[in-house]
Write a protein that holds these residues in place. Structure first.
Motif, PDB file in Angstrom:
ATOM      1  N   GLU A  43       0.328  -1.178  -0.206  1.00 60.91           N
ATOM      2  CA  GLU A  43      -0.331  -0.296   0.169  1.00 60.91           C
ATOM      3  C   GLU A  43       0.660   0.880  -0.215  1.00 60.91           C
ATOM      4  O   GLU A  43       0.527   2.110  -0.373  1.00 60.91           O
ATOM      5  CB  GLU A  43      -0.685   0.354   1.505  1.00 60.91           C
ATOM      6  CG  GLU A  43      -2.024  -1.044   0.960  1.00 60.91           C
ATOM      7  CD  GLU A  43      -3.076  -0.961   2.496  1.00 60.91           C
ATOM      8  OE1 GLU A  43      -2.576  -0.186   3.139  1.00 60.91           O
ATOM      9  OE2 GLU A  43      -2.890  -2.303   2.702  1.00 60.91           O
ATOM     10  N   MET A  44       1.452   1.060   0.805  1.00 63.23           N
ATOM     11  CA  MET A  44       2.702   1.784   1.352  1.00 63.23           C
ATOM     12  C   MET A  44       3.999   2.598  -0.303  1.00 63.23           C
ATOM     13  O   MET A  44       3.786   4.030  -0.607  1.00 63.23           O
ATOM     14  CB  MET A  44       3.326   2.681   2.538  1.00 63.23           C
ATOM     15  CG  MET A  44       4.679   3.675   2.822  1.00 63.23           C
ATOM     16  SD  MET A  44       5.216   3.918   3.957  1.00 63.23           S
ATOM     17  CE  MET A  44       6.368   2.672   3.740  1.00 63.23           C
ATOM     18  N   VAL A  45       4.079   1.612   0.049  1.00 67.78           N
ATOM     19  CA  VAL A  45       5.215   1.871  -1.770  1.00 67.78           C
ATOM     20  C   VAL A  45       5.522   0.194  -2.454  1.00 67.78           C
ATOM     21  O   VAL A  45       5.117  -0.334  -1.994  1.00 67.78           O
ATOM     22  CB  VAL A  45       6.866   1.823  -1.300  1.00 67.78           C
ATOM     23  CG1 VAL A  45       7.460   1.557  -2.164  1.00 67.78           C
ATOM     24  CG2 VAL A  45       6.933   3.138  -0.218  1.00 67.78           C
ATOM     25  N   ALA A  46       5.270   0.957  -3.688  1.00 68.88           N
ATOM     26  CA  ALA A  46       5.671  -0.705  -4.711  1.00 68.88           C
ATOM     27  C   ALA A  46       6.167  -0.654  -4.747  1.00 68.88           C
ATOM     28  O   ALA A  46       7.416   0.154  -5.579  1.00 68.88           O
ATOM     29  CB  ALA A  46       4.617   0.239  -6.000  1.00 68.88           C
ATOM     30  N   LEU A  47       6.839  -2.236  -4.903  1.00 71.53           N
ATOM     31  CA  LEU A  47       8.449  -3.049  -4.486  1.00 71.53           C
ATOM     32  C   LEU A  47       8.822  -3.902  -5.992  1.00 71.53           C
ATOM     33  O   LEU A  47       7.420  -4.353  -5.858  1.00 71.53           O
ATOM     34  CB  LEU A  47       8.756  -3.326  -3.565  1.00 71.53           C
ATOM     35  CG  LEU A  47       8.806  -2.478  -2.033  1.00 71.53           C
ATOM     36  CD1 LEU A  47       8.765  -3.259  -0.591  1.00 71.53           C
ATOM     37  CD2 LEU A  47       9.540  -1.041  -2.274  1.00 71.53           C
ATOM     38  N   GLY A  48       9.759  -3.795  -6.552  1.00 71.77           N
ATOM     39  CA  GLY A  48       9.835  -4.502  -7.591  1.00 71.77           C
ATOM     40  C   GLY A  48      11.273  -4.704  -6.898  1.00 71.77           C
ATOM     41  O   GLY A  48      12.089  -5.000  -5.662  1.00 71.77           O
ATOM     42  N   PRO A  49      12.183  -6.986  -6.963  1.00 72.13           N
ATOM     43  CA  PRO A  49      13.097  -6.965  -6.769  1.00 72.13           C
ATOM     44  C   PRO A  49      14.384  -5.690  -6.716  1.00 72.13           C
ATOM     45  O   PRO A  49      15.052  -5.340  -5.374  1.00 72.13           O
ATOM     46  CB  PRO A  49      13.665  -7.691  -7.157  1.00 72.13           C
ATOM     47  CG  PRO A  49      12.055  -7.980  -8.878  1.00 72.13           C
ATOM     48  CD  PRO A  49      11.488  -6.771  -8.784  1.00 72.13           C
ATOM     49  N   ARG A  50      14.961  -5.085  -7.576  1.00 70.15           N
ATOM     50  CA  ARG A  50      14.990  -4.075  -6.805  1.00 70.15           C
ATOM     51  C   ARG A  50      14.927  -3.496  -5.878  1.00 70.15           C
ATOM     52  O   ARG A  50      16.184  -2.655  -5.580  1.00 70.15           O
ATOM     53  CB  ARG A  50      16.006  -3.346  -8.500  1.00 70.15           C
ATOM     54  CG  ARG A  50      17.173  -2.032  -8.601  1.00 70.15           C
ATOM     55  CD  ARG A  50      17.130  -1.133  -9.725  1.00 70.15           C
ATOM     56  NE  ARG A  50      16.774  -2.141 -10.626  1.00 70.15           N
ATOM     57  CZ  ARG A  50      17.369  -2.378 -11.930  1.00 70.15           C
ATOM     58  NH1 ARG A  50      18.682  -1.828 -11.124  1.00 70.15           N
ATOM     59  NH2 ARG A  50      17.174  -3.264 -12.632  1.00 70.15           N
ATOM     60  N   GLU A  51      13.751  -2.248  -5.336  1.00 74.96           N
ATOM     61  CA  GLU A  51      13.293  -1.880  -4.498  1.00 74.96           C
ATOM     62  C   GLU A  51      13.709  -2.327  -3.622  1.00 74.96           C
ATOM     63  O   GLU A  51      14.151  -1.833  -2.202  1.00 74.96           O
ATOM     64  CB  GLU A  51      12.177  -1.179  -5.262  1.00 74.96           C
ATOM     65  CG  GLU A  51      12.238  -0.174  -6.165  1.00 74.96           C
ATOM     66  CD  GLU A  51      11.732  -1.053  -7.319  1.00 74.96           C
ATOM     67  OE1 GLU A  51      12.508  -0.111  -8.831  1.00 74.96           O
ATOM     68  OE2 GLU A  51      12.219  -2.613  -7.953  1.00 74.96           O
ATOM     69  N   GLY A  52      13.471  -3.502  -3.339  1.00 73.63           N
ATOM     70  CA  GLY A  52      13.384  -4.749  -2.208  1.00 73.63           C
ATOM     71  C   GLY A  52      14.838  -4.294  -1.676  1.00 73.63           C
ATOM     72  O   GLY A  52      14.747  -3.989  -0.338  1.00 73.63           O
ATOM     73  N   LEU A  53      15.948  -5.021  -2.558  1.00 75.56           N
ATOM     74  CA  LEU A  53      16.710  -5.169  -2.102  1.00 75.56           C
ATOM     75  C   LEU A  53      18.262  -3.974  -1.908  1.00 75.56           C
ATOM     76  O   LEU A  53      17.762  -3.152  -0.835  1.00 75.56           O
ATOM     77  CB  LEU A  53      17.853  -5.291  -3.256  1.00 75.56           C
ATOM     78  CG  LEU A  53      19.869  -5.479  -3.117  1.00 75.56           C
ATOM     79  CD1 LEU A  53      20.111  -6.299  -1.081  1.00 75.56           C
ATOM     80  CD2 LEU A  53      19.980  -5.911  -4.631  1.00 75.56           C
ATOM     81  N   ALA A  54      17.583  -2.271  -2.423  1.00 78.44           N
ATOM     82  CA  ALA A  54      17.507  -0.882  -1.854  1.00 78.44           C
ATOM     83  C   ALA A  54      17.137  -0.810  -0.395  1.00 78.44           C
ATOM     84  O   ALA A  54      17.885  -0.109   0.975  1.00 78.44           O
ATOM     85  CB  ALA A  54      17.446  -0.432  -3.004  1.00 78.44           C
ATOM     86  N   ALA A  55      15.415  -1.322  -0.216  1.00 80.91           N
ATOM     87  CA  ALA A  55      15.510  -1.352   1.165  1.00 80.91           C
ATOM     88  C   ALA A  55      16.227  -2.614   2.528  1.00 80.91           C
ATOM     89  O   ALA A  55      16.354  -1.452   3.643  1.00 80.91           O
ATOM     90  CB  ALA A  55      13.980  -1.099   0.763  1.00 80.91           C
ATOM     91  N   ASP A  56      16.106  -3.200   1.867  1.00 78.87           N
ATOM     92  CA  ASP A  56      17.246  -4.037   2.668  1.00 78.87           C
ATOM     93  C   ASP A  56      18.928  -2.923   3.260  1.00 78.87           C
ATOM     94  O   ASP A  56      18.874  -3.621   4.185  1.00 78.87           O
ATOM     95  CB  ASP A  56      16.931  -5.883   1.830  1.00 78.87           C
ATOM     96  CG  ASP A  56      16.424  -6.153   2.074  1.00 78.87           C
ATOM     97  OD1 ASP A  56      15.017  -5.640   3.205  1.00 78.87           O
ATOM     98  OD2 ASP A  56      16.145  -7.195   1.358  1.00 78.87           O
ATOM     99  N   LEU A  57      18.957  -3.266   1.926  1.00 81.19           N
ATOM    100  CA  LEU A  57      20.700  -2.510   2.518  1.00 81.19           C
ATOM    101  C   LEU A  57      20.237  -1.152   3.016  1.00 81.19           C
ATOM    102  O   LEU A  57      21.467  -0.974   4.020  1.00 81.19           O
ATOM    103  CB  LEU A  57      20.645  -1.887   1.164  1.00 81.19           C
ATOM    104  CG  LEU A  57      21.731  -3.417  -0.019  1.00 81.19           C
ATOM    105  CD1 LEU A  57      22.111  -2.769  -1.209  1.00 81.19           C
ATOM    106  CD2 LEU A  57      23.008  -4.457   0.297  1.00 81.19           C
ATOM    107  N   GLY A  58      19.633  -0.775   3.195  1.00 80.62           N
ATOM    108  CA  GLY A  58      19.641   0.959   3.372  1.00 80.62           C
ATOM    109  C   GLY A  58      18.441   0.881   4.664  1.00 80.62           C
ATOM    110  O   GLY A  58      19.799   1.407   5.836  1.00 80.62           O
ATOM    111  N   SER A  59      18.034  -0.309   5.178  1.00 81.18           N
ATOM    112  CA  SER A  59      17.792  -0.275   6.574  1.00 81.18           C
ATOM    113  C   SER A  59      19.077  -1.241   7.447  1.00 81.18           C
ATOM    114  O   SER A  59      18.682  -0.875   8.348  1.00 81.18           O
ATOM    115  CB  SER A  59      16.175  -0.942   6.800  1.00 81.18           C
ATOM    116  OG  SER A  59      16.291  -2.301   6.199  1.00 81.18           O
ATOM    117  N   THR A  60      19.726  -2.136   6.585  1.00 78.92           N
ATOM    118  CA  THR A  60      20.276  -2.611   7.364  1.00 78.92           C
ATOM    119  C   THR A  60      21.414  -1.626   8.346  1.00 78.92           C
ATOM    120  O   THR A  60      22.159  -1.872   8.902  1.00 78.92           O
ATOM    121  CB  THR A  60      20.749  -4.396   6.756  1.00 78.92           C
ATOM    122  OG1 THR A  60      19.830  -5.016   6.616  1.00 78.92           O
ATOM    123  CG2 THR A  60      22.332  -4.974   7.310  1.00 78.92           C
TER     124      THR A  60
END
Length: 342
Positions: free
Chosen positions: A258-275
């Motif tokens: 609902e908040m953000v539409a994620l693709g595989p690239r976006e999902g990995l970017a979120a993982d890297l940033g938060s980690t």
């Protein structure tokens, strides 16, 4: 010398207020694993890198390892929670107030889950404990403002650094020419790392509550000789992992669809940033909200991508964050007044 499990069990059975506090703390640990941990696997689930149930099992295992590994070498986050406020009035009254604080957190977290909002049990914890201590002491002089300063600094870092780290990671990955399948595979260690650091952060906070309850039962809450026994790490990690296994699909749908539409690239970017942000905060001993860090990283990813975030949904989440401190402090205060009157 660390408190043995049998000694702690004996004190819990003998003291009804401590028994109630222990049960409620375990309940909050379950709720934390249920509502907070899904943020770590939201990207992997919505992009198809992992089905929901295997992702939940992976998060549960990584939560467990995060508590055990990081707490063994750096327990400063637990110490911050342990010393966030002072409780007077004798062991019975102090434990009753602490029990009221944990009740307030359970109520707040339950409401957040019902509405599918990823609120922070970490901030609910410090606010609820502080509100209950104020009710017991009758003034704000019992609050350790230096510990609150760490919480405030952690809040700023989790929001600002999470957003910009997610945005930066998305911009960098945009230049990487790899297939979606490769990005999905790369999400697996990314989600595992996020879940590991969630355990490292949030598991420590509840360890601090257990140690505080044990100290109050003995009529003291001194800061010296802060030693965490292995059995307590295993207990907190196990209950958090169990809560994660229960699931949290509503939270995943809110932040990952609902908040953000994620693709595989976006999902990995979120993982890297938060980690990266969680790792830095944990090494510095700052008690940050894993929920805030992860959600802001997702917003940062969305702001740098083609599919912009749904800002009204993000605004609803931000409103819940803003209300957590005064809301949980007020509930903790009034619950403590009621419990003490009884």
């Amino acid at each position: 010398m660390p408190l043995s499990f049998l000694d702690f069990l004996g004190k819990t059975v003998e003291n009804p207020a401590l028994f109630g506090t222990v049960l409620l703390t375990l309940a909050v640990l379950l709720v934390n694993g249920w509502t907070d941990a899904p943020n770590a696997i939201a990207g992997a689930v919505v992009t198809g890198a992992l089905p929901f149930r295997p992702a939940v099992v992976m998060a549960a295992v990584c939560n467990l390892l995060g508590v055990l590994c990081v707490t063994s070498v750096n327990a400063s986050v637990a110490e911050t929670v342990y010393t966030i406020a002072s409780f007077g009035g004798g062991p019975r009254a102090a434990l009753t107030a602490l029990c009221a604080a944990m009740t307030a957190i359970v109520l707040w977290a339950g409401l957040a889950w019902f509405f599918g909002i990823p609120t922070s049990e970490s901030h609910a914890l410090v606010a609820g404990i502080s509100g209950a201590a104020v009710a017991l002491e009758g003034s704000f002089s019992c609050i350790r403002w230096d510990c609150w300063a760490k919480v405030g600094l952690g809040l700023v870092l989790s929001a600002a650094a999470g957003f910009w780290a997610g945005r930066g990671a998305q911009i960098c990955l945009r230049a990487v020419k790899l297939s979606d399948e490769t990005f999905r595979l790369a999400q697996l260690p990314g989600a595992a790392a996020a879940a590991f650091l969630h355990g490292a952060q949030d598991g420590q906070k509840f360890i601090g509550v257990f140690l505080l309850g044990s100290a109050l039962a003995q009529g003291r809450a001194d800061e010296g000789n802060f030693v965490i026994p292995l059995w307590l790490m295993v207990l907190c990690a196990g209950f958090m992992a169990l809560g994660t296994l229960i699931g949290g699909r509503r939270i995943i749908d809110t932040v990952g669809r609902e908040m953000v539409a994620l693709g595989p690239r976006e999902g990995l970017a979120a993982d890297l940033g938060s980690t990266l942000c969680l790792l830095g905060a944990t090494l510095l001993g700052l008690p940050v909200s894993t929920t805030h860090t992860r959600t802001c990283a997702l917003l940062g990813v969305g702001s740098a991508g083609k599919n912009r975030p749904d800002w009204p949904v993000a605004g609803k989440i931000a409103l819940a964050w803003i209300l957590t401190f005064p809301g949980c402090m007020a509930i903790g205060y009034w619950m403590a007044r009621v419990f003490l009157a009884m």
